[in-house]
Design an enzyme around this catalytic site. Structure first.
Site, PDB file in Angstrom:
ATOM      1  N   ASP A 161      10.891  33.206  53.108  1.00 21.48           N
ATOM      2  CA  ASP A 161      12.175  32.162  53.499  1.00 21.48           C
ATOM      3  C   ASP A 161      12.233  31.219  52.385  1.00 21.48           C
ATOM      4  OD1 ASP A 161      12.178  29.190  55.901  1.00 21.48           O
ATOM      5  OD2 ASP A 161      13.722  30.358  54.639  1.00 21.48           O
ATOM      6  N   THR A 163      14.563  30.114  48.794  1.00 17.67           N
ATOM      7  CA  THR A 163      15.883  29.723  48.024  1.00 17.67           C
ATOM      8  C   THR A 163      16.407  30.860  47.392  1.00 17.67           C
ATOM      9  OG1 THR A 163      14.765  28.837  46.362  1.00 17.67           O
ATOM     10  CG2 THR A 163      15.381  27.141  47.873  1.00 17.67           C
ATOM     11  N   ASP A 164      17.800  30.623  46.958  1.00 15.19           N
ATOM     12  CA  ASP A 164      18.313  31.772  46.308  1.00 15.19           C
ATOM     13  C   ASP A 164      17.741  32.027  44.977  1.00 15.19           C
ATOM     14  OD1 ASP A 164      20.761  30.486  48.033  1.00 15.19           O
ATOM     15  OD2 ASP A 164      21.382  32.779  47.431  1.00 15.19           O
TER      16      ASP A 164
HETATM   17  N1  SAM Z   1      17.217  29.223  54.715  1.00 11.11           N
HETATM   18  C1  SAM Z   1      17.226  28.699  53.269  1.00 11.11           C
HETATM   19  C2  SAM Z   1      17.878  30.121  52.776  1.00 11.11           C
HETATM   20  O1  SAM Z   1      18.137  30.893  53.136  1.00 11.11           O
HETATM   21  O2  SAM Z   1      18.278  29.607  51.453  1.00 11.11           O
HETATM   22  C3  SAM Z   1      15.647  28.708  52.826  1.00 11.11           C
HETATM   23  C4  SAM Z   1      15.089  27.497  53.249  1.00 11.11           C
HETATM   24  S1  SAM Z   1      13.667  26.944  52.533  1.00 11.11           S
HETATM   25  C5  SAM Z   1      14.035  25.204  52.556  1.00 11.11           C
HETATM   26  C6  SAM Z   1      13.535  27.621  50.990  1.00 11.11           C
HETATM   27  C7  SAM Z   1      12.071  27.020  50.534  1.00 11.11           C
HETATM   28  O3  SAM Z   1      11.738  27.843  49.478  1.00 11.11           O
HETATM   29  C8  SAM Z   1      12.324  25.363  49.869  1.00 11.11           C
HETATM   30  O4  SAM Z   1      11.346  24.605  50.744  1.00 11.11           O
HETATM   31  C9  SAM Z   1      11.566  25.655  48.442  1.00 11.11           C
HETATM   32  O5  SAM Z   1      10.876  24.518  47.889  1.00 11.11           O
HETATM   33  C10 SAM Z   1      10.792  26.855  48.590  1.00 11.11           C
HETATM   34  N2  SAM Z   1      10.682  27.746  47.245  1.00 11.11           N
HETATM   35  C11 SAM Z   1      11.334  27.973  46.461  1.00 11.11           C
HETATM   36  N3  SAM Z   1      10.837  28.740  45.260  1.00 11.11           N
HETATM   37  C12 SAM Z   1       9.412  28.910  46.018  1.00 11.11           C
HETATM   38  C13 SAM Z   1       8.351  29.211  45.150  1.00 11.11           C
HETATM   39  N4  SAM Z   1       8.415  30.066  44.011  1.00 11.11           N
HETATM   40  N5  SAM Z   1       7.135  29.534  45.947  1.00 11.11           N
HETATM   41  C14 SAM Z   1       7.046  28.919  47.262  1.00 11.11           C
HETATM   42  N6  SAM Z   1       8.266  28.175  47.788  1.00 11.11           N
HETATM   43  C15 SAM Z   1       9.490  28.246  47.167  1.00 11.11           C
END
Ligand code: SAM
Length: 304
Positions: A161, A163-164
């Site tokens: 889940d 980010t892009d």
């Molecule tokens: N629903 C959203 C979408 O479809 O884009 C995603 C939501 S969620 C908030 C995305 C999460 O991924 C964020 O909390 C971000 O900090 C986390 N994230 C990004 N890169 C990451 C990584 N390398 N390892 C773990 N978490 C990560």
């Protein structure tokens, strides 16, 4: 990203949605990304990271129900789940609704996202972080899945889940990440991941298809339309070695869903099965990406 009272999403150059900021709740740079949480008259509370809308109170149920109940009900006997990312807590909330789930490990890189969403988006996690089944790990997801201190075959379902593929999320679309996830999946385990809006990000689908094809026997995608992931359906990557998991008969899915005793606002067994039917242009792009992989000689042996 925003002038006085308007938030402009900057995911795409030359096109973007904007939202009135009716009440600014929080804005700052965390250790990893720019984070804003604000209220909007139509979508409720909204969180954005690095200029990209992540989740809104109004439509989060669609995304979180489809990325959890589809793999969990398709598998049928899920006990241990790994969530990568998911800091807003919505994914955790939905996974924990399944009584069969004994343990959820959630690996989120940014502690500030967890803390601020607990404070400003309380309806997302709805107390999920306090569930004794939860093991929250603050770490980069790609490091976690490649940490051999975590035993092979530890999880029945893995949900990315993230980010892009920009900033900290980029590594969660890499072969290194998929390889690590495959190692952690049980024999009939299922991997699913948010994989962008193909009308605007078709390369995200083809890149995932090209990379994930090396590690699973059944590579596919399914979809749902989430209004604030703008420009059409969003795809979710699907990868498993269990060739039956994507083809559970409706009557069986209905029995599993009834037994789960979970009420939903988007997911139904019919929607579950229909979500795997993809528009022709997406099917063609996936087939071409996988064919290219097979020609290069390192796609997984059997393909469904
Ligand atoms: N629903 C959203 C979408 O479809 O884009 C995603 C939501 S969620 C908030 C995305 C999460 O991924 C964020 O909390 C971000 O900090 C986390 N994230 C990004 N890169 C990451 C990584 N390398 N390892 C773990 N978490 C990560």
């Amino acid at each position: 990203m925003h002038c006085e009272d308007t938030y402009q999403e900057t995911l795409y150059s030359g096109y973007g949605q904007n939202f009135s900021i009716d009440r600014l709740l929080f804005e700052d740079h965390t250790e990893h990304q720019h984070l804003i949480i604000f209220e909007n008259r139509f979508f409720g509370r909204i969180m954005a990271l690095d200029g990209v809308i992540q989740t809104t109170e109004k439509d989060e149920f669609i995304y979180h129900e489809m990325l959890t109940h589809v793999p969990i009900l398709a598998h049928g006997k899920v006990k241990r789940v790994l969530i990568i990312g998911g800091g807003d807590g919505g994914m955790l909330r939905e996974v924990l609704r399944h009584r069969s789930v004994e343990q959820v490990t959630m690996v989120e890189i940014d502690r500030a996202v967890v803390d601020l969403c607990r404070q400003w988006l309380p309806n997302h996690c709805a107390g999920a972080y306090d569930d004794p089944r939860v093991n929250l790990v603050i770490e980069d997801g790609v490091r976690f899945v490649n940490n051999h201190g975590i035993a092979d075959h530890s999880f029945d379902v893995i949900i990315s889940d993230c980010t892009d593929p920009i900033g900290p999320g980029e590594v969660l679309f890499s072969s290194e990440f998929y390889r690590g996830c495959k190692r952690l999946l049980t024999d009939k385990g299922i991997f699913v991941a948010q994989n962008g809006v193909p009308f605007m990000q078709l390369n995200e689908v083809t890149t995932t298809a090209h990379r994930l094809a090396s590690y699973v026997s059944d590579l596919h995608f399914y979809s749902a339309a989430v209004p604030t992931y703008a420009c059409g359906i969003m795809t979710f990557a699907w990868g498993t070695d269990d060739l039956k998991a994507r083809h559970i008969p409706l009557v069986e899915l209905e029995a599993r869903f009834a037994h789960s005793n979970i009420t939903t606002r988007y997911y139904t067994p019919e929607v579950h099965l229909a979500a795997f039917a993809l528009p022709r242009y997406i099917e063609t792009a996936i087939a071409e990406a996988v064919a290219e992989k097979q020609q290069s000689g390192n796609a997984s042996p059997s393909r469904s």
